[in-house]
Design a protein around this motif. Structure first.
Motif, short mmCIF file in Angstrom:
data_model
loop_
_atom_site.label_atom_id
_atom_site.label_comp_id
_atom_site.label_asym_id
_atom_site.label_seq_id
_atom_site.Cartn_x
_atom_site.Cartn_y
_atom_site.Cartn_z
N PRO A 13 -5.71 12.90 41.47
CA PRO A 13 -5.77 11.64 40.70
C PRO A 13 -6.55 11.76 39.40
N SER A 14 -7.70 12.44 39.41
CA SER A 14 -8.48 12.49 38.16
C SER A 14 -7.77 13.35 37.11
N GLY A 15 -7.15 14.45 37.54
CA GLY A 15 -6.45 15.32 36.58
C GLY A 15 -5.23 14.65 35.98
N LEU A 32 -3.51 23.05 35.08
CA LEU A 32 -3.31 24.20 35.96
C LEU A 32 -3.64 23.75 37.38
N GLU A 33 -2.64 23.73 38.25
CA GLU A 33 -2.80 23.19 39.61
C GLU A 33 -2.52 24.32 40.62
N GLY A 34 -3.49 24.56 41.51
CA GLY A 34 -3.39 25.68 42.44
C GLY A 34 -2.28 25.57 43.47
N GLN A 35 -1.90 24.33 43.84
CA GLN A 35 -0.92 24.17 44.91
C GLN A 35 0.42 23.69 44.36
N SER A 41 -3.56 15.67 51.12
CA SER A 41 -4.93 15.46 50.69
C SER A 41 -5.49 14.29 51.48
N ILE A 42 -6.78 14.27 51.72
CA ILE A 42 -7.39 13.12 52.40
C ILE A 42 -7.87 12.15 51.33
N GLY A 43 -8.06 10.86 51.73
CA GLY A 43 -8.51 9.86 50.75
C GLY A 43 -7.43 8.83 50.51
N GLU A 44 -7.07 8.10 51.59
CA GLU A 44 -5.79 7.36 51.59
C GLU A 44 -5.91 5.86 51.37
N SER A 45 -7.15 5.35 51.45
CA SER A 45 -7.33 3.91 51.28
C SER A 45 -7.88 3.66 49.88
N LEU A 46 -7.12 2.98 49.05
CA LEU A 46 -7.53 2.80 47.65
C LEU A 46 -8.29 1.49 47.48
N GLN A 102 -0.13 7.64 51.59
CA GLN A 102 -0.15 9.06 51.98
C GLN A 102 -0.36 9.80 50.66
N ARG A 103 -1.44 10.54 50.58
CA ARG A 103 -1.81 11.13 49.30
C ARG A 103 -0.82 12.19 48.82
N ALA A 104 -0.11 12.83 49.75
CA ALA A 104 0.90 13.79 49.30
C ALA A 104 1.87 13.08 48.35
N GLY A 292 -14.24 13.36 38.82
CA GLY A 292 -14.02 13.10 40.25
C GLY A 292 -14.90 13.94 41.16
N ASN A 293 -14.27 14.45 42.21
CA ASN A 293 -15.02 15.21 43.22
C ASN A 293 -15.56 16.54 42.71
N ALA A 294 -15.05 17.03 41.60
CA ALA A 294 -15.61 18.26 41.05
C ALA A 294 -17.06 18.01 40.64
N GLY A 305 -13.91 7.27 46.66
CA GLY A 305 -13.65 8.55 46.00
C GLY A 305 -12.60 8.49 44.89
N VAL A 306 -11.43 7.94 45.19
CA VAL A 306 -10.34 7.95 44.19
C VAL A 306 -10.71 7.05 43.01
N THR A 307 -11.39 5.93 43.30
CA THR A 307 -11.78 5.02 42.22
C THR A 307 -12.77 5.70 41.27
C1 LIG Z 1 -13.01 12.60 55.10
C2 LIG Z 1 -12.74 12.00 53.76
C3 LIG Z 1 -12.09 10.76 53.65
C4 LIG Z 1 -11.86 10.17 52.41
N1 LIG Z 1 -11.28 8.93 52.34
C5 LIG Z 1 -11.12 8.33 51.14
C6 LIG Z 1 -10.49 7.06 51.02
O1 LIG Z 1 -10.08 6.44 52.01
N2 LIG Z 1 -10.33 6.53 49.77
C7 LIG Z 1 -10.75 7.19 48.65
O2 LIG Z 1 -10.62 6.66 47.55
N3 LIG Z 1 -11.29 8.42 48.72
C8 LIG Z 1 -11.48 9.00 49.92
N4 LIG Z 1 -12.01 10.27 50.00
C9 LIG Z 1 -12.33 10.96 48.74
C10 LIG Z 1 -11.08 11.51 48.06
O3 LIG Z 1 -10.49 12.46 48.91
C11 LIG Z 1 -11.48 12.17 46.74
O4 LIG Z 1 -12.52 11.45 46.14
C12 LIG Z 1 -10.34 12.27 45.72
O5 LIG Z 1 -9.24 12.97 46.26
C13 LIG Z 1 -10.86 12.96 44.47
O6 LIG Z 1 -9.83 13.16 43.54
P1 LIG Z 1 -9.92 14.35 42.49
O7 LIG Z 1 -8.83 14.12 41.52
O8 LIG Z 1 -11.31 14.48 42.01
O9 LIG Z 1 -9.66 15.68 43.35
P2 LIG Z 1 -8.49 16.10 44.37
O10 LIG Z 1 -7.71 14.94 44.77
O11 LIG Z 1 -9.17 16.89 45.43
O12 LIG Z 1 -7.56 17.07 43.51
C14 LIG Z 1 -8.04 18.34 43.10
C15 LIG Z 1 -6.86 19.25 42.80
O13 LIG Z 1 -7.37 20.46 42.21
C16 LIG Z 1 -6.65 21.57 42.72
N5 LIG Z 1 -7.50 22.77 42.62
C17 LIG Z 1 -8.61 23.08 43.34
N6 LIG Z 1 -9.09 24.28 42.98
C18 LIG Z 1 -8.28 24.76 42.00
C19 LIG Z 1 -8.25 25.95 41.22
N7 LIG Z 1 -9.15 26.93 41.38
N8 LIG Z 1 -7.27 26.10 40.31
C20 LIG Z 1 -6.32 25.14 40.11
N9 LIG Z 1 -6.29 23.99 40.83
C21 LIG Z 1 -7.26 23.79 41.76
C22 LIG Z 1 -6.36 21.18 44.17
O14 LIG Z 1 -5.25 21.90 44.67
C23 LIG Z 1 -6.11 19.68 44.05
O15 LIG Z 1 -4.74 19.37 43.93
C24 LIG Z 1 -12.24 10.86 51.23
C25 LIG Z 1 -12.87 12.11 51.33
C26 LIG Z 1 -13.12 12.67 52.57
C27 LIG Z 1 -13.81 14.00 52.65
#
Ligand SMILES: Cc1cc2nc3c(=O)[nH]c(=O)nc-3n(C[C@H](O)[C@H](O)[C@H](O)COP(=O)(O)OP(=O)(O)OC[C@H]3O[C@@H](n4cnc5c(N)ncnc54)[C@H](O)[C@@H]3O)c2cc1C
Length: 407
Positions: A13-15, A32-35, A41-46, A102-104, A292-294, A305-307
């Motif tokens: 979501p952040s990218g 650049l996306e690794g997958q 992905s987990i994090g399904e309730s927005l 479903q985050r996929a 985001g989570n980085a 998390g997603v917000t």
């Molecule tokens: C148990 C659990 C439950 C959660 N439930 C919720 C919820 O209900 N609601 C909510 O809002 N949040 C929830 N979260 C948090 C949520 O999962 C994250 O905050 C959110 O996915 C962060 O988004 P992002 O864009 O930062 O990273 P991500 O969604 O993790 O995306 C990162 C992307 O970077 C790619 N990547 C990683 N390494 C590399 C690399 N070296 N090179 C290239 N690409 C790479 C990955 O493949 C991935 O696609 C939960 C987290 C946990 C642990």
């Protein structure tokens, strides 16, 4: 060597949001996306606030068309105690509904929309090295065929989520102050009768014997649910080792979930995540910023998390656009400090959840007038609205109200 304006690591979501917002402002962006998407992905309730950023990126019609489960609030269950929040009652003006996804599928919708807007996404391409010692940051990537190459950008955004690429490579990690917790989770065909619970809300269910152990039940639109249990890492040691058995045993100890999931089909192997809480020394540096989570992840309990990820993307895109246009910008005061303000609000609520104050408020028979709307605004994601007293001074307000409710 290949030269780009902005290199983004990760198409979560952040990218996707950051890259689309920069592309719309005229910058040349490569992600650049690794997958390969779709991927789990987990994090399904927005929360509702995250749709403000989906909208800003021009992706809301696509998300609305995708048929995700409507969500209008959050419900809390502890034994026979029940309390819910309806986003329509929140203190802060803004959206009253959002989705459970479903985050996929959700992440693919966002990434596809970014591509339609002209963002280049290279899937199955992992970043494995970064050099920010020169004038411009440079990354080394390896593609699905094992081919390694380098790209140089004017700026690098790390949106790699739990991959935490730059925190690891540039030694930015610092421990989270939260204890190590684990989550065990799966998806089930829930088989629940339509009147057995409110499918428009996430259900947060407290374990009957341990108030720091809790479950999530997140209904999807297709008769399925995400189900998970969160507890301190050591708590799980006394439960069966195979994850499916562990989750079933935990569910069997909780009456609400036992009843709602009586006819469930457990058709998906359970997964486990451990020690996901993470922090960094700084959210930006020479030629880069973390999204985001980085950067930081607190805890799943309030679905923040997603917000936070999307808000960080929107803020970083605005500052970076000005920097690339030649303005002088201050990443600390225009990005990190204001972003951390809302993260700290959520942090206070997470702390209050695990030490019991939030539950004392939530399950109190009588709550002080007016506070529900203010707390509800934070549960909807509006954790940056300083006109809300529960945002301006979250610790003091939570303490005060918890004491009043306990009395
Ligand atoms: C148990 C659990 C439950 C959660 N439930 C919720 C919820 O209900 N609601 C909510 O809002 N949040 C929830 N979260 C948090 C949520 O999962 C994250 O905050 C959110 O996915 C962060 O988004 P992002 O864009 O930062 O990273 P991500 O969604 O993790 O995306 C990162 C992307 O970077 C790619 N990547 C990683 N390494 C590399 C690399 N070296 N090179 C290239 N690409 C790479 C990955 O493949 C991935 O696609 C939960 C987290 C946990 C642990």
């Amino acid at each position: 060597m290949e030269q780009r304006d902005v290199i983004v690591i990760g198409a979560g979501p952040s990218g996707s949001i950051a890259s689309a917002l920069l592309k719309q402002r005229g910058w040349d962006v490569v992600v650049l996306e690794g997958q390969r998407f779709p991927r789990f992905s987990i994090g399904e309730s927005l929360l509702t606030h995250c749709l403000d950023f989906v909208d800003e990126a021009g992706m809301l019609p696509a998300v609305e068309r995708a048929g995700f489960q409507y969500k209008n609030g959050a419900a809390f269950v502890r034994g026979d105690e029940y309390g819910d929040f309806d986003f329509g009652d929140k203190f802060t003006p803004g959206r009253n509904s959002t989705f459970q996804v479903q985050r996929a599928a959700f992440d693919k919708v966002l990434a596809d929309e970014a591509q339609k807007q002209g963002v280049e996404i290279r899937y199955e391409t992992r970043v494995n090295a970064v050099d920010n010692s020169g004038e411009k940051p440079r990354v080394r990537a390896v593609d699905a065929k094992g081919l390694e190459y380098e790209i140089e950008g004017k700026f690098l955004l790390d949106a790699s989520g739990f991959g935490r690429v730059l925190p690891k490579l540039l030694d930015l990690e610092t421990p989270s102050k939260f204890p190590v917790r684990n989550a065990v989770f799966t998806h089930v065909a829930d088989g629940a009768a339509s009147d057995s619970f409110d499918r428009n809300k996430i259900q947060i269910v407290v374990h009957p014997r341990y108030r720091d152990v809790w479950f999530w039940l997140i209904p999807f639109a297709n008769g399925r649910c995400s189900l998970g249990c969160v507890a301190a890492k050591e708590f799980f040691a006394s439960y069966p080792a195979p994850l499916d058995e562990r989750l079933k045993k935990l569910v069997s100890e909780e009456p609400f979930l036992t009843r709602v999931l009586a006819n469930a089909t457990w058709d998906t192997p359970a997964r486990e995540l451990s020690g996901y809480a993470a922090n960094v020394k700084a959210m930006h540096g020479k030629g880069f910023a973390l999204l985001g989570n980085a950067a930081e992840f607190l805890d799943p309990v309030f679905s923040s998390g997603v917000t936070i990820a999307m808000r960080s993307a929107s803020m970083a895109a605005a500052v970076l656009h000005r920097q690339l246009s030649g303005e002088s910008v201050d990443w600390t005061h225009e990005f990190e400090v204001p972003l951390r303000k809302g993260v700290d609000t959520f942090r206070a609520y997470v702390r209050a959840w695990y030490d019991g104050r939030f539950q004392d408020i939530m399950f109190a028979k009588h709550q002080p007038a007016g506070i529900r709307g203010m707390i509800c605004a934070i549960l909807a994601g509006y954790a940056w609205d300083e006109s809300n007293p529960f945002v301006a001074e979250p610790e003091r307000r939570l303490d005060m109200v918890a004491k009043l409710c306990a009395a």
